[in-house]
Scaffold this active site. Structure first.
Site, PDB file in Angstrom:
ATOM      1  N   SER A  91      11.725  29.726  22.110  1.00  0.00           N
ATOM      2  CA  SER A  91      11.165  28.366  22.067  1.00  0.00           C
ATOM      3  C   SER A  91       9.721  28.298  21.604  1.00  0.00           C
ATOM      4  O   SER A  91       8.906  27.563  22.163  1.00  0.00           O
ATOM      5  CB  SER A  91      11.259  27.690  23.427  1.00  0.00           C
ATOM      6  OG  SER A  91      12.469  27.048  23.522  1.00  0.00           O
ATOM      7  N   SER A  92       9.424  29.056  20.572  1.00  0.00           N
ATOM      8  CA  SER A  92       8.068  28.956  20.005  1.00  0.00           C
ATOM      9  C   SER A  92       7.827  27.534  19.493  1.00  0.00           C
ATOM     10  O   SER A  92       6.699  27.029  19.563  1.00  0.00           O
ATOM     11  CB  SER A  92       7.888  29.965  18.872  1.00  0.00           C
ATOM     12  OG  SER A  92       8.891  29.790  17.903  1.00  0.00           O
TER      13      SER A  92
ATOM     14  N   ARG B 195      10.117  30.033  26.648  1.00  0.00           N
ATOM     15  CA  ARG B 195      11.126  30.019  27.718  1.00  0.00           C
ATOM     16  C   ARG B 195      12.234  31.020  27.417  1.00  0.00           C
ATOM     17  O   ARG B 195      12.462  31.381  26.269  1.00  0.00           O
ATOM     18  CB  ARG B 195      11.722  28.620  27.900  1.00  0.00           C
ATOM     19  CG  ARG B 195      12.592  28.102  26.738  1.00  0.00           C
ATOM     20  CD  ARG B 195      14.078  28.276  26.964  1.00  0.00           C
ATOM     21  NE  ARG B 195      14.844  27.943  25.778  1.00  0.00           N
ATOM     22  CZ  ARG B 195      15.135  28.784  24.793  1.00  0.00           C
ATOM     23  NH1 ARG B 195      14.721  30.035  24.837  1.00  0.00           N
ATOM     24  NH2 ARG B 195      15.841  28.402  23.750  1.00  0.00           N
TER      25      ARG B 195
ATOM     26  N   GLY C 183      14.050  32.908  19.423  1.00  0.00           N
ATOM     27  CA  GLY C 183      14.887  32.233  20.418  1.00  0.00           C
ATOM     28  C   GLY C 183      14.155  32.041  21.740  1.00  0.00           C
ATOM     29  O   GLY C 183      14.789  31.808  22.772  1.00  0.00           O
TER      30      GLY C 183
ATOM     31  N   GLU D  54      24.203  28.141  27.762  1.00  0.00           N
ATOM     32  CA  GLU D  54      23.820  28.116  26.343  1.00  0.00           C
ATOM     33  C   GLU D  54      24.746  27.179  25.571  1.00  0.00           C
ATOM     34  O   GLU D  54      25.966  27.212  25.744  1.00  0.00           O
ATOM     35  CB  GLU D  54      23.928  29.540  25.799  1.00  0.00           C
ATOM     36  CG  GLU D  54      22.815  29.936  24.893  1.00  0.00           C
ATOM     37  CD  GLU D  54      21.449  29.965  25.580  1.00  0.00           C
ATOM     38  OE1 GLU D  54      20.715  28.947  25.498  1.00  0.00           O
ATOM     39  OE2 GLU D  54      21.124  30.992  26.179  1.00  0.00           O
ATOM     40  N   HIS D  55      24.124  26.367  24.723  1.00  0.00           N
ATOM     41  CA  HIS D  55      24.838  25.376  23.911  1.00  0.00           C
ATOM     42  C   HIS D  55      25.580  24.359  24.782  1.00  0.00           C
ATOM     43  O   HIS D  55      26.601  23.807  24.384  1.00  0.00           O
ATOM     44  CB  HIS D  55      25.798  26.055  22.921  1.00  0.00           C
ATOM     45  CG  HIS D  55      25.066  26.801  21.840  1.00  0.00           C
ATOM     46  ND1 HIS D  55      24.630  26.183  20.690  1.00  0.00           N
ATOM     47  CD2 HIS D  55      24.639  28.075  21.762  1.00  0.00           C
ATOM     48  CE1 HIS D  55      23.994  27.078  19.938  1.00  0.00           C
ATOM     49  NE2 HIS D  55      23.982  28.235  20.574  1.00  0.00           N
TER      50      HIS D  55
ATOM     51  N   ASP E  83      14.808  22.988  25.827  1.00  0.00           N
ATOM     52  CA  ASP E  83      13.565  23.729  25.589  1.00  0.00           C
ATOM     53  C   ASP E  83      12.344  22.903  25.979  1.00  0.00           C
ATOM     54  O   ASP E  83      11.471  23.355  26.713  1.00  0.00           O
ATOM     55  CB  ASP E  83      13.463  24.133  24.112  1.00  0.00           C
ATOM     56  CG  ASP E  83      14.654  24.965  23.675  1.00  0.00           C
ATOM     57  OD1 ASP E  83      15.402  25.431  24.551  1.00  0.00           O
ATOM     58  OD2 ASP E  83      14.832  25.140  22.456  1.00  0.00           O
TER      59      ASP E  83
ATOM     60  N   GLY F  37      10.725  32.425  15.871  1.00  0.00           N
ATOM     61  CA  GLY F  37      12.081  32.747  15.421  1.00  0.00           C
ATOM     62  C   GLY F  37      12.819  33.713  16.337  1.00  0.00           C
ATOM     63  O   GLY F  37      13.827  34.290  15.956  1.00  0.00           O
TER      64      GLY F  37
ATOM     65  N   ASP G 180      23.455  22.011  26.495  1.00  0.00           N
ATOM     66  CA  ASP G 180      22.557  20.850  26.680  1.00  0.00           C
ATOM     67  C   ASP G 180      22.988  19.659  25.830  1.00  0.00           C
ATOM     68  O   ASP G 180      23.007  18.525  26.309  1.00  0.00           O
ATOM     69  CB  ASP G 180      21.068  21.216  26.479  1.00  0.00           C
ATOM     70  CG  ASP G 180      20.691  21.759  25.121  1.00  0.00           C
ATOM     71  OD1 ASP G 180      21.597  22.052  24.310  1.00  0.00           O
ATOM     72  OD2 ASP G 180      19.470  21.876  24.856  1.00  0.00           O
TER      73      ASP G 180
END
Ligand code: GLA
Length: 393
Positions: free
Chosen positions: A138-139, A39, A136, A45-46, A184, A134, A48
């Protein structure tokens, strides 16, 4: 060699890679497949974990799992193409976090499903992914949700979508040890193509906002700086927000407006809260701008979001700031910002489609000159959420 736009492998080709890898690894053909997208967050951002709003989309980069019955009765044996390594998880010893970090996401899901009475049998699994780890993007949520769908296919027992999201969040928090919010996993599970997902993290209400990438497209640029949420300041930011809310006498920062923040004596807490409160307002305005295809407004809000993340929330880094600065100086760019937790990873650039190649090329050259290495460019489109795939694919 200059950075070009990395092609997105199709879901079918990733599935084939996972299938081939499983054949080599376990000697068996796959019986089950599941896929989950990565995603990007357009804005929010920050927010949620502060019961605020977010506006992410799922992207057409995926993690695909292929699985066959396991050769060893009590083991999950996993071959990851991305990490070029294998992990073995004993299903008898799920309490001890696996020594390999990426294995913990799978382990966490197995643990959560066991708690709900769904037992994972012995399996051999191959993982193929086009979601860079890594970065960002959402792996980790992609891996969790793909595993959740795989487990349900294998056992024939299903959870509701909401329970699947919760299981994945708890897998990440309890077993992987990352104190993530809910954005995510929610978007990775629930996304619709051609739509962004406006999520109210207080009551989990989802509103789909049309996002047809015809007049605009999204360029994702990986700075080449890898972040580690678990080891970064993520937990510290959460704590600062909680302290700010407590000092203001509310349970979350969602409940306050900008004028309330004057009551916060602590300068640092005030800045953190300022980001959260102003970002929530930007998400609302962005969703409205997206709805009416007002790209100038959306782009300007993205830039404001980045500035706030850099200055008030302090989760950017020099490389991300360089990328955003270079992007907004280009013709045809509406806006740019870091996406995800920060401290490295990717920026997203909202751009006129016909300018995509030229802008990616120009930013790439200048970034390489200034920073010393080339970034990686991805053109992304919105995608559907996680699902099991037909074994005949
Ligand atoms: C990470 C977390 C999310 C969210 C973002 C920041 O991606 O997993 O829950 O907090 O950082 O917006």
């Amino acid at each position: 060699m200059l950075p070009m736009i990395v092609p997105n492998p199709s879901l079918a080709s990733l599935t084939e890679s996972a299938s081939d890898a499983l054949g080599r690894f376990s000697g068996c053909p796959p019986e089950w497949f599941a896929a989950a997208p990565g995603r990007v967050n357009l804005i929010g951002e920050h927010t949620d974990y502060n019961a605020g709003w977010v506006l992410p989309i799922a992207i057409d980069r995926y993690t695909v799992l292929a699985a066959a019955p396991g050769a060893e009765a009590t083991q999950l044996r996993v071959r990851s193409l991305a990490f070029e390594e294998e992990g073995v998880l004993s299903l008898d010893a799920l309490d001890i976090p696996h020594p390999t970090p990426w294995m913990r996401y799978l382990q966490g899901v197995v643990v959560q499903y066991r708690r709900k009475g769904i037992e994972c049998p012995a399996l051999d699994i191959a993982v193929a992914s086009s979601v860079p780890p890594g970065g960002g993007l959402s792996s980790s949520a992609a891996l969790e949700l793909a595993m959740a769908h795989l487990l349900e296919s294998v056992t024939g027992q299903s959870l509701s979508s909401a329970a699947r999201i919760d299981a994945s969040i708890e897998a990440e928090r309890q077993t992987a040890g990352v104190p993530c919010g809910m954005m995510d996993q929610t978007v990775v599970e629930s996304a619709h193509p051609e739509h962004a997902l406006l999520l109210d993290c207080a009551d989990k209400t989802v509103t789909f906002v049309p996002f047809r990438q015809v007049e605009v497209t999204l360029l994702v640029i990986h700075s080449g700086v890898s972040h580690s949420l678990a080891q970064s300041a993520y937990a510290q930011r959460r704590d600062e927000c909680e302290r700010g809310a407590r000092a203001l006498g509310v349970s979350t920062l969602r409940e306050v407006g900008l004028s309330d923040l004057r009551a916060l004596d602590d300068e640092l807490l005030r800045r953190r809260a300022h980001h959260v409160v102003s970002e929530n307002a930007r998400v609302q305005r962005s969703a409205a701008a997206l709805q009416r295809c007002d790209w100038d407004t959306l782009g300007a809000l993205m830039v404001d979001s980045h500035t706030s993340l850099r200055d008030d929330y302090a989760v950017s880094c020099d490389e991300l700031d360089v990328l955003v600065r270079l992007a907004v100086a280009e013709a045809g760019v509406y806006g740019a910002r870091l996406t995800g937790g920060g401290f490295g990873g990717c920026v997203i650039v909202l751009i006129e489609p016909e300018r995509l190649e030229a802008v990616a090329d120009s930013i790439g050259r200048q970034y390489a000159e200034q920073v010393g290495w080339a970034p990686t460019n991805y053109r992304i489109r919105s995608a559907a959420g996680a699902h099991a795939l037909c074994a005949a694919l």
